[in-house]
Each structure stands twice: as C-alpha cells, then as structure tokens.
Design an enzyme around this catalytic site. Structure first.
Site, PDB file in Angstrom:
ATOM      1  N   LYS A   1       0.956  -1.345  -0.108  1.00  0.00           N
ATOM      2  CA  LYS A   1      -0.180   0.097   0.072  1.00  0.00           C
ATOM      3  C   LYS A   1       0.743   1.221  -0.018  1.00  0.00           C
ATOM      4  CE  LYS A   1      -3.672  -2.362   2.252  1.00  0.00           C
ATOM      5  NZ  LYS A   1      -4.500  -2.908   3.347  1.00  0.00           N
TER       6      LYS A   1
ATOM      7  N   GLN B   1      -4.494  -1.582   9.662  1.00  0.00           N
ATOM      8  CA  GLN B   1      -4.586  -3.047   9.095  1.00  0.00           C
ATOM      9  C   GLN B   1      -5.129  -4.006  10.011  1.00  0.00           C
ATOM     10  OE1 GLN B   1      -3.604  -3.532   5.809  1.00  0.00           O
ATOM     11  NE2 GLN B   1      -3.808  -5.575   5.980  1.00  0.00           N
TER      12      GLN B   1
ATOM     13  N   ASP C   1     -10.799   3.370   4.686  1.00  0.00           N
ATOM     14  CA  ASP C   1     -11.076   1.921   4.539  1.00  0.00           C
ATOM     15  C   ASP C   1     -12.482   1.699   4.685  1.00  0.00           C
ATOM     16  OD1 ASP C   1      -9.371  -0.305   3.908  1.00  0.00           O
ATOM     17  OD2 ASP C   1      -8.658  -0.182   6.117  1.00  0.00           O
TER      18      ASP C   1
HETATM   19  N1  GUN Z   1      -7.001  -6.879   6.100  1.00  0.00           N
HETATM   20  C1  GUN Z   1      -7.699  -7.330   4.931  1.00  0.00           C
HETATM   21  N2  GUN Z   1      -8.329  -6.768   4.095  1.00  0.00           N
HETATM   22  C2  GUN Z   1      -8.066  -5.329   4.612  1.00  0.00           C
HETATM   23  C3  GUN Z   1      -8.531  -4.224   4.039  1.00  0.00           C
HETATM   24  O1  GUN Z   1      -9.072  -3.999   3.052  1.00  0.00           O
HETATM   25  N3  GUN Z   1      -8.172  -3.111   5.000  1.00  0.00           N
HETATM   26  C4  GUN Z   1      -7.515  -3.082   6.173  1.00  0.00           C
HETATM   27  N4  GUN Z   1      -7.283  -2.047   6.793  1.00  0.00           N
HETATM   28  N5  GUN Z   1      -7.204  -4.480   6.577  1.00  0.00           N
HETATM   29  C5  GUN Z   1      -7.477  -5.651   5.937  1.00  0.00           C
END
Ligand code: GUN
Length: 294
Positions: free
Chosen positions: A54, A98, A121
């Site tokens: 990311k 995350q 998110d």
């Molecule tokens: N863990 C798995 N997919 C995601 C996501 O799209 N965002 C976040 N923050 N954690 C994740």
C-alpha cells in the site's frame, strides 16, 4: 464458450493513472498532496506485506504515506492515542488500521475512533451503517468491495435488475459488497456456510461475487452460462511444479468456470490490484473533498 478475462491488473493501472493526474492537479492548484497513515500492529507477515504494498503504491501516484508500527502487545489505550494523533494531523487525509488486530484489542472500538472524514477503509461503524441504509451516502466505501463494483462498471457489465449472488458474509468483503449491489438495484442473494443446496443458488447468478476463502470451491456445473464472476479469494494450494511449492488460486475453479462464464477475474491479477487502487482513490477523494475540489 470461453469467458472474457477481466484484467484487474490493467484496470487498476488505468485507475492509478487517473489518480496520479488528480494528485498532480491538486499539487499545482493547492500546493498539497494527499497523505495516508498506515497503522500496523504486531508482526503478521501477510499484514506487513499488504501495508508495504500500500505504501509503495502511494509513492507511485504521489500520495505521501506515514508509517505507524506498533508492538503486538500494544494496549487499547495506546493504539487509540495513535489514531487520535493521526485524526488531528493536518497532513493525514486517510487512516488505515491494518486488520486483523491481535485478539486482545477491540477492533470495533478502534475503528470507531477514526475521524469519519479520514476513514478511507470505510470500516467506521457510521460509514458501514450508512452503506446499509437506503438513501444514506457513506463518505467512503470499503476498498475491495468498491474494486469489485468498479471492475463490473469498467467492463460495462450491467448490475441493475440482475440476479447477484454473494458467496460469503465477511465485514471486509461479503456484507459491504452485497449492500453496494443492492444500492445498484441488483436482486441480491447472500450465501454462507449454512446455505442449503449452494450450487443451485449460485446457478441463479448473473453476477457472482465469490468471497469465502475456500480454494476452487465453485465448480463449472454450479454456473449459469454467461455469468460474470468476480473472484475475491486468494488461497495458496500445494504445487510441486513451482519453485516456492505453492500457487495462488481463487474461490472459483478457474479452468472449469472459464468454459461456462461470460466474464471472469483471474487470481492473481483480478480483484487484488483493485483493492489498493481503491485505497488510493478513497484517500485522494477525501483530500479533494476537504479542499473543495469538484
Ligand atoms: N485486512 C484484509 N483486508 C483489509 C483491508 O481492506 N483493509 C484493512 N485495513 N485491513 C485488511
């Protein structure tokens, strides 16, 4: 028949190009660029990889990123203090915690602390709540679900009036993508582990979103000819012919499905690249909104 392959890698690259242009325009007009803060708790290898990807993607489109790495045993209070500091930081337009968090932390309480306007998110309870109601617009929608809808739109696959089947009901993918399909006037069925006669239900789908995390579960004879398949699954299966000993497959048996479907996303190279592209889009949208750009 052989399905048209939905090239998520190429579509995500196009979207990243659009975002780069928006960021360049913003820099020129306002002397500012969007900023994304990532929060990684503990040392899960998969989470660390996702966060690294990311941040790298941010750099490529001109978005600033700010790392926050916290130990596995961080307390709820310390984690919330970090989120609050990021809420107050004017250089931060998006906050990404995350998931999953270690078991001792209360995920819902942490996500609820994120400033709504920085919830890139889309997991804040209020954004999810708005997504779940008619005529309420969330400020952000979750990245993987948004990526699924974007793939359908960019392939010009109609959603309105179609039978959409969502396989899986997770908070991150299944539930929000179902809500988004409903908002787009699909006729919706959500399936899960207790669904009776799953193949018969899946066979009704004009659009199938597979997000259960079970390798190659959906077989060719589960499908209506011409169905559009968005396969969100990323599962490792043993493959002694590969140097690393495994390969990644989706929730759909690709070889069988491509003979029946009208459209299908490959794994890898389908939904995966779209998740990150949508995170960049959400972060840039948030900044554009705060600057009052169109
Ligand atoms: N863990 C798995 N997919 C995601 C996501 O799209 N965002 C976040 N923050 N954690 C994740």
């Amino acid at each position: 028949m052989s399905a048209q392959i939905i090239d998520g890698k190429a579509i995500a690259a196009t979207i990243r190009g659009e975002i780069s242009e928006d960021v360049a325009k913003m820099k020129e007009q306002y002397g500012q660029v969007p900023g994304l803060a990532t929060v990684l708790v503990g040392s899960r290898a998969d989470s660390a990889t996702y966060v690294r990807m990311k941040k790298r993607a941010c750099a490529e489109v001109g978005i600033k990123s700010f790392s926050n790495e916290l130990p596995e045993d961080v307390s709820q209070e310390e984690l919330i203090a970090v989120v609050q500091r990021l809420n107050a930081d004017p250089e931060v337009d998006g906050i990404l915690v995350q998931l999953p968090l270690p078991d001792h932390l209360d995920e819902e309480a942490v996500l609820a602390e994120i400033d709504l306007a920085k919830d890139v998110d889309g997991f804040h309870p209020l954004n999810i709540g708005r997504l779940s109601m008619k005529f309420r617009d969330p400020l952000f929608t979750p990245c993987t679900p948004r990526g699924c809808i974007e793939l359908l739109d960019r392939m010009e696959i109609p959603i309105e009036g179609k039978r959409a089947v969502v396989l899986g009901r997770s908070n991150i993918v299944g539930l929000p993508v179902a809500m988004m399909l409903l908002h787009r006037n699909a006729t919706l069925t959500i399936c899960h582990s207790r669904t009776k006669d799953l193949p018969a239900v899946v066979r009704e789908a004009d659009i199938l979103i597979a997000a259960v995390g079970r390798a190659q579960m959906v077989k060719g004879d589960w499908l209506k000819p011409g169905v559009a398949i968005i396969d969100v699954g990323i599962n490792a299966i043993d493959d002694p012919t590969r140097k690393r000993g495994y390969r990644l497959v989706g929730d759909v048996d690709f070889e069988e499905a491509k003979e029946v479907a009208g459209y299908i996303t490959p794994v890898p190279g389908g939904v995966g690249p779209m998740t990150i592209a949508m995170l960049l889009r959400n972060t840039t949208d948030g900044k554009m909104r705060s600057l009052g750009m169109e």
